[in-house]
Design a protein around this motif. Structure first.
Motif, PDB file in Angstrom:
ATOM      1  N   LEU A  78      12.496  -0.472   5.496  1.00 46.50           N
ATOM      2  CA  LEU A  78      11.347  -0.187   4.637  1.00 46.50           C
ATOM      3  C   LEU A  78      11.736  -0.289   3.166  1.00 46.50           C
ATOM      4  O   LEU A  78      11.002  -0.857   2.346  1.00 46.50           O
ATOM      5  CB  LEU A  78      10.801   1.208   4.953  1.00 46.50           C
ATOM      6  N   THR A  79      12.911   0.235   2.824  1.00 45.98           N
ATOM      7  CA  THR A  79      13.368   0.170   1.436  1.00 45.98           C
ATOM      8  C   THR A  79      13.548  -1.269   0.984  1.00 45.98           C
ATOM      9  O   THR A  79      13.176  -1.649  -0.128  1.00 45.98           O
ATOM     10  CB  THR A  79      14.698   0.932   1.290  1.00 45.98           C
ATOM     11  N   VAL A  80      14.118  -2.075   1.881  1.00 44.96           N
ATOM     12  CA  VAL A  80      14.310  -3.495   1.553  1.00 44.96           C
ATOM     13  C   VAL A  80      12.963  -4.191   1.367  1.00 44.96           C
ATOM     14  O   VAL A  80      12.763  -4.963   0.409  1.00 44.96           O
ATOM     15  CB  VAL A  80      15.117  -4.178   2.672  1.00 44.96           C
ATOM     16  N   CYS A  81      12.006  -3.912   2.258  1.00 50.70           N
ATOM     17  CA  CYS A  81      10.685  -4.555   2.153  1.00 50.70           C
ATOM     18  C   CYS A  81       9.946  -4.093   0.906  1.00 50.70           C
ATOM     19  O   CYS A  81       9.245  -4.890   0.267  1.00 50.70           O
ATOM     20  CB  CYS A  81       9.858  -4.239   3.402  1.00 50.70           C
ATOM     21  N   ARG A  82      10.074  -2.824   0.567  1.00 48.36           N
ATOM     22  CA  ARG A  82       9.425  -2.312  -0.640  1.00 48.36           C
ATOM     23  C   ARG A  82       9.963  -3.006  -1.891  1.00 48.36           C
ATOM     24  O   ARG A  82       9.227  -3.256  -2.853  1.00 48.36           O
ATOM     25  CB  ARG A  82       9.648  -0.803  -0.752  1.00 48.36           C
ATOM     26  N   ALA A  83      11.263  -3.300  -1.877  1.00 43.42           N
ATOM     27  CA  ALA A  83      11.845  -3.947  -3.060  1.00 43.42           C
ATOM     28  C   ALA A  83      11.238  -5.315  -3.313  1.00 43.42           C
ATOM     29  O   ALA A  83      11.181  -5.781  -4.453  1.00 43.42           O
ATOM     30  CB  ALA A  83      13.361  -4.072  -2.874  1.00 43.42           C
ATOM     31  N   LEU A  84      10.744  -5.960  -2.246  1.00 38.22           N
ATOM     32  CA  LEU A  84      10.162  -7.295  -2.397  1.00 38.22           C
ATOM     33  C   LEU A  84       8.773  -7.264  -3.004  1.00 38.22           C
ATOM     34  O   LEU A  84       8.213  -8.319  -3.310  1.00 38.22           O
ATOM     35  CB  LEU A  84      10.103  -7.988  -1.026  1.00 38.22           C
ATOM     36  N   THR A  85       8.176  -6.083  -3.173  1.00 42.28           N
ATOM     37  CA  THR A  85       6.834  -6.005  -3.750  1.00 42.28           C
ATOM     38  C   THR A  85       6.851  -6.134  -5.271  1.00 42.28           C
ATOM     39  O   THR A  85       5.806  -6.309  -5.894  1.00 42.28           O
ATOM     40  CB  THR A  85       6.161  -4.674  -3.366  1.00 42.28           C
ATOM     41  N   SER A  86       8.038  -6.035  -5.864  1.00 47.29           N
ATOM     42  CA  SER A  86       8.132  -6.129  -7.317  1.00 47.29           C
ATOM     43  C   SER A  86       7.795  -7.543  -7.787  1.00 47.29           C
ATOM     44  O   SER A  86       8.137  -8.540  -7.146  1.00 47.29           O
ATOM     45  CB  SER A  86       9.551  -5.757  -7.779  1.00 47.29           C
ATOM     46  N   GLU A  87       7.095  -7.620  -8.895  1.00 45.28           N
ATOM     47  CA  GLU A  87       6.727  -8.924  -9.463  1.00 45.28           C
ATOM     48  C   GLU A  87       7.916  -9.614 -10.132  1.00 45.28           C
ATOM     49  O   GLU A  87       7.840 -10.779 -10.496  1.00 45.28           O
ATOM     50  CB  GLU A  87       5.607  -8.738 -10.498  1.00 45.28           C
ATOM     51  N   HIS A  88       9.008  -8.882 -10.310  1.00 43.87           N
ATOM     52  CA  HIS A  88      10.159  -9.430 -11.030  1.00 43.87           C
ATOM     53  C   HIS A  88      11.388  -9.443 -10.127  1.00 43.87           C
ATOM     54  O   HIS A  88      12.486  -9.112 -10.547  1.00 43.87           O
ATOM     55  CB  HIS A  88      10.440  -8.598 -12.285  1.00 43.87           C
ATOM     56  N   THR A  89      11.202  -9.869  -8.906  1.00 38.57           N
ATOM     57  CA  THR A  89      12.306  -9.888  -7.959  1.00 38.57           C
ATOM     58  C   THR A  89      13.315 -10.963  -8.338  1.00 38.57           C
ATOM     59  O   THR A  89      12.959 -12.118  -8.588  1.00 38.57           O
ATOM     60  CB  THR A  89      11.796 -10.158  -6.529  1.00 38.57           C
ATOM     61  N   LEU A  90      14.569 -10.561  -8.371  1.00 42.08           N
ATOM     62  CA  LEU A  90      15.667 -11.489  -8.559  1.00 42.08           C
ATOM     63  C   LEU A  90      16.437 -11.595  -7.257  1.00 42.08           C
ATOM     64  O   LEU A  90      16.300 -10.765  -6.360  1.00 42.08           O
ATOM     65  CB  LEU A  90      16.574 -11.022  -9.698  1.00 42.08           C
ATOM     66  N   LYS A  91      17.270 -12.605  -7.154  1.00 37.62           N
ATOM     67  CA  LYS A  91      17.951 -12.879  -5.897  1.00 37.62           C
ATOM     68  C   LYS A  91      19.444 -12.736  -6.072  1.00 37.62           C
ATOM     69  O   LYS A  91      20.027 -13.234  -7.039  1.00 37.62           O
ATOM     70  CB  LYS A  91      17.607 -14.290  -5.422  1.00 37.62           C
ATOM     71  N   ALA A  92      20.056 -12.026  -5.097  1.00 39.29           N
ATOM     72  CA  ALA A  92      21.509 -11.979  -4.995  1.00 39.29           C
ATOM     73  C   ALA A  92      21.924 -12.873  -3.837  1.00 39.29           C
ATOM     74  O   ALA A  92      21.519 -12.641  -2.698  1.00 39.29           O
ATOM     75  CB  ALA A  92      21.984 -10.547  -4.761  1.00 39.29           C
ATOM     76  N   ASP A  93      22.685 -13.913  -4.154  1.00 39.08           N
ATOM     77  CA  ASP A  93      23.177 -14.812  -3.102  1.00 39.08           C
ATOM     78  C   ASP A  93      24.382 -14.160  -2.431  1.00 39.08           C
ATOM     79  O   ASP A  93      25.409 -13.913  -3.087  1.00 39.08           O
ATOM     80  CB  ASP A  93      23.560 -16.157  -3.707  1.00 39.08           C
ATOM     81  N   VAL A  94      24.252 -13.888  -1.132  1.00 45.69           N
ATOM     82  CA  VAL A  94      25.329 -13.256  -0.370  1.00 45.69           C
ATOM     83  C   VAL A  94      25.950 -14.318   0.531  1.00 45.69           C
ATOM     84  O   VAL A  94      25.262 -14.923   1.360  1.00 45.69           O
ATOM     85  CB  VAL A  94      24.809 -12.076   0.479  1.00 45.69           C
ATOM     86  N   THR A 151       0.857  -1.178   0.000  1.00 47.75           N
ATOM     87  CA  THR A 151       0.000   0.000   0.000  1.00 47.75           C
ATOM     88  C   THR A 151       0.893   1.228   0.000  1.00 47.75           C
ATOM     89  O   THR A 151       2.082   1.147   0.333  1.00 47.75           O
ATOM     90  CB  THR A 151      -0.927   0.016   1.232  1.00 47.75           C
ATOM     91  N   GLU A 152       0.342   2.380  -0.375  1.00 45.97           N
ATOM     92  CA  GLU A 152       1.165   3.580  -0.481  1.00 45.97           C
ATOM     93  C   GLU A 152       1.630   4.087   0.875  1.00 45.97           C
ATOM     94  O   GLU A 152       2.712   4.663   0.992  1.00 45.97           O
ATOM     95  CB  GLU A 152       0.387   4.689  -1.209  1.00 45.97           C
ATOM     96  N   ASP A 153       0.822   3.915   1.916  1.00 45.78           N
ATOM     97  CA  ASP A 153       1.194   4.384   3.250  1.00 45.78           C
ATOM     98  C   ASP A 153       2.278   3.472   3.831  1.00 45.78           C
ATOM     99  O   ASP A 153       2.060   2.280   4.010  1.00 45.78           O
ATOM    100  CB  ASP A 153      -0.029   4.392   4.166  1.00 45.78           C
ATOM    101  N   ASP A 154       3.452   4.046   4.115  1.00 44.03           N
ATOM    102  CA  ASP A 154       4.586   3.232   4.552  1.00 44.03           C
ATOM    103  C   ASP A 154       4.332   2.558   5.892  1.00 44.03           C
ATOM    104  O   ASP A 154       4.674   1.378   6.074  1.00 44.03           O
ATOM    105  CB  ASP A 154       5.851   4.105   4.647  1.00 44.03           C
ATOM    106  N   ALA A 155       3.769   3.296   6.849  1.00 42.29           N
ATOM    107  CA  ALA A 155       3.511   2.712   8.166  1.00 42.29           C
ATOM    108  C   ALA A 155       2.484   1.593   8.061  1.00 42.29           C
ATOM    109  O   ALA A 155       2.647   0.527   8.670  1.00 42.29           O
ATOM    110  CB  ALA A 155       3.045   3.789   9.146  1.00 42.29           C
ATOM    111  N   ALA A 156       1.419   1.809   7.297  1.00 50.34           N
ATOM    112  CA  ALA A 156       0.403   0.769   7.124  1.00 50.34           C
ATOM    113  C   ALA A 156       0.994  -0.446   6.420  1.00 50.34           C
ATOM    114  O   ALA A 156       0.658  -1.592   6.740  1.00 50.34           O
ATOM    115  CB  ALA A 156      -0.778   1.322   6.336  1.00 50.34           C
ATOM    116  N   PHE A 157       1.875  -0.206   5.448  1.00 51.99           N
ATOM    117  CA  PHE A 157       2.524  -1.309   4.732  1.00 51.99           C
ATOM    118  C   PHE A 157       3.340  -2.173   5.691  1.00 51.99           C
ATOM    119  O   PHE A 157       3.211  -3.407   5.706  1.00 51.99           O
ATOM    120  CB  PHE A 157       3.418  -0.733   3.637  1.00 51.99           C
TER     121      PHE A 157
END
Length: 460
Positions: A299-315, A46-52
């Motif tokens: 929050l930035t990390v969690c927002r990145a996971l909302t993308s439908e095309h998430t790729l993975k970096a193995d660390v 959702t657009e509201d960061d706290a609610a997200f």
């Protein structure tokens, strides 16, 4: 503490904090699988960061197995374990202490030089001045960032998450607790003075008190000057003239003196302490954690996971476990280096003597080898692992060596030769990498400005 665009209820904030601590401690996804994190982010989007963050935390808690639910926040110090009515009990006790103060004496004589309010006024003026000075200095000084305790060797992910959660939650409560203590302290001082004044008037209704004085060192003119200076402001406000000081050991009616001392108590104790108590009350109501600082990078990390095309970096950490702030910082740099659609999946660390033959089950989309900069690189150990991983790594612009400089900075940053040491150690790692992997220096500057750090890897 500063205000934030992130607004939570206390319960929502603690739930989000627990999920963050759990995810940070669980770098391998054994407790909170990566697919659960991704699906919760997309479902809560959702657009509201706290609610997200709140909805995402609630969804993840529903999916967690038993034993991973949010723990209770323990009481920190003994004062945190006191019941809610304790401040009022302290205030009432201070009033009773003032009421039963026996300085008026059973003989019905008031000694103007040992009057109970004289010392109390001087003490309160000193304390009020010190309180204002301390608050002014505290406002000018930036609050230290709240960080999780260092993870002990051998501590499992769940225990580390609970330790981090408790430390951060208690740090959130500390400013509010301090503000409550200030309010109680100032309110008790008002109650003590009020008890003394009330006791004077009630006793005076049933007894004829006389004012006198005696001193080994002071003469009558000096006593007159002292009482005039102390009671002068009350005299100006009330219109009651300061009486003439009687001759030593002579007695005069005490009513006028009691009125002036009561007015002085209101002027020098009641009003300043009431203002300070009100400031503390406002501070209690307004004090809240800086959620922007606490949840901003996560929050930035969690927002990145909302993308439908998430790729993975193995660390893959080598020979050590990275701290949460290091993992967060690396995630942000990777997202600016490779895009917001790339999430970081932290593997279990490669232990000592495990380098030979280590490989991933599948060819990764992106690969990061994470080393502590404080370690001196060895070609037979680190170099061999790098060359082994390069054989099954993606193309060069999708692979990376990240050097965690946190330990190196803590050890050498205060030394004059620190820049030379840093440059030499980085050069040693770049030589071991042999051009097979680009090298990123993950230091404080990189965590503060991930975009700038990403540009140093592949400069344009």
């Amino acid at each position: 503490m500063s205000r934030s665009r992130l607004t939570f209820s206390p319960e929502e904030a603690l739930r989000a904090l627990w999920v963050r601590c759990l995810e940070e401690a669980d770098a391998t996804g054994a407790l909170v699988p990566a697919d659960a994190r991704t699906s919760a982010s997309r479902e809560a989007n959702t657009e509201d960061d706290a609610a997200f963050l709140s909805r995402r935390a609630a969804l993840l808690e529903q999916k967690l197995r038993a034993g991973l639910q949010q723990p209770e926040v323990p009481a920190g110090k003994w004062i945190d374990r006191l019941p809610a009515w304790s401040p009022w009990a302290i205030v009432a006790g201070a009033f009773l202490l003032g009421w039963f103060t026996n300085e008026l004496g059973p003989s019905g004589r008031i000694n103007l030089l040992s009057f109970p309010l004289l010392g109390l006024i001087l003490w309160n003026l000193t304390v009020c001045g010190a309180s204002v000075w301390a608050d002014w200095k505290a406002r000018r000084k930036a609050a230290p960032p709240v960080s999780a305790p260092r993870r002990a060797a051998g501590m499992d992910a769940l225990a580390a998450a609970k330790a981090a959660f408790e430390a951060r939650a208690l740090a959130w409560e500390k400013p509010r607790r301090n503000a409550r203590m200030k309010w109680t302290f100032h309110a008790a001082a008002i109650a003590l003075a009020a008890g003394i004044v009330a006791g004077m008037y009630v006793r005076g209704l049933g007894k004829n008190y006389k004012a006198t004085w005696e001193s080994t060192f002071l003469e009558r003119p000096q006593v007159q000057a002292l009482t005039g200076a102390v009671l002068g402001p009350a005299s100006l406000i009330t219109g009651i003239k300061v009486p003439e000081v009687p001759k030593a050991e002579h007695e005069v009616p005490a009513a006028t003196w009691i009125h002036l001392w009561a007015a002085s108590a209101l002027l020098f104790i009641g009003i300043p302490r009431l203002l300070l108590a009100n400031m503390a009350r406002i501070e209690v109501n307004r004090t809240q954690p800086d959620y922007e600082a606490e949840f901003g990078s996560w929050l930035t990390v969690c927002r990145a996971l909302t993308s439908e095309h998430t790729l993975k970096a193995d660390v893959i950490p080598v020979h050590y476990e990275a701290e949460p702030k290091v993992r967060d910082g690396l995630r942000l740099v990777l997202q600016r280096l490779w895009g917001m659609h790339v999430g970081a999946d932290f593997h279990a660390p490669v232990g000592y003597a495990e380098e030979q033959g280590f490989s991933l089950e599948m060819r990764p989309d992106y690969l990061v080898l994470l080393f502590p900069l404080a370690t001196t690189p060895e070609s037979e150990v680190h170099g061999a692992l790098i060359q082994e991983m390069a054989a099954n790594a993606p193309e060069r612009h999708r692979r990376l060596i990240a050097l965690d400089a946190s330990g190196f900075e803590a050890r050498f940053r205060t030394l004059p030769e620190y820049p030379e040491r840093l440059a030499a150690r980085r050069a040693a790692w770049e030589k071991i990498a042999g051009g097979a992997f680009p090298v990123l220096l993950l230091d404080d500057a990189a965590r503060r400005d991930p975009a700038a750090a990403a540009r140093t890897v592949f400069p344009t």
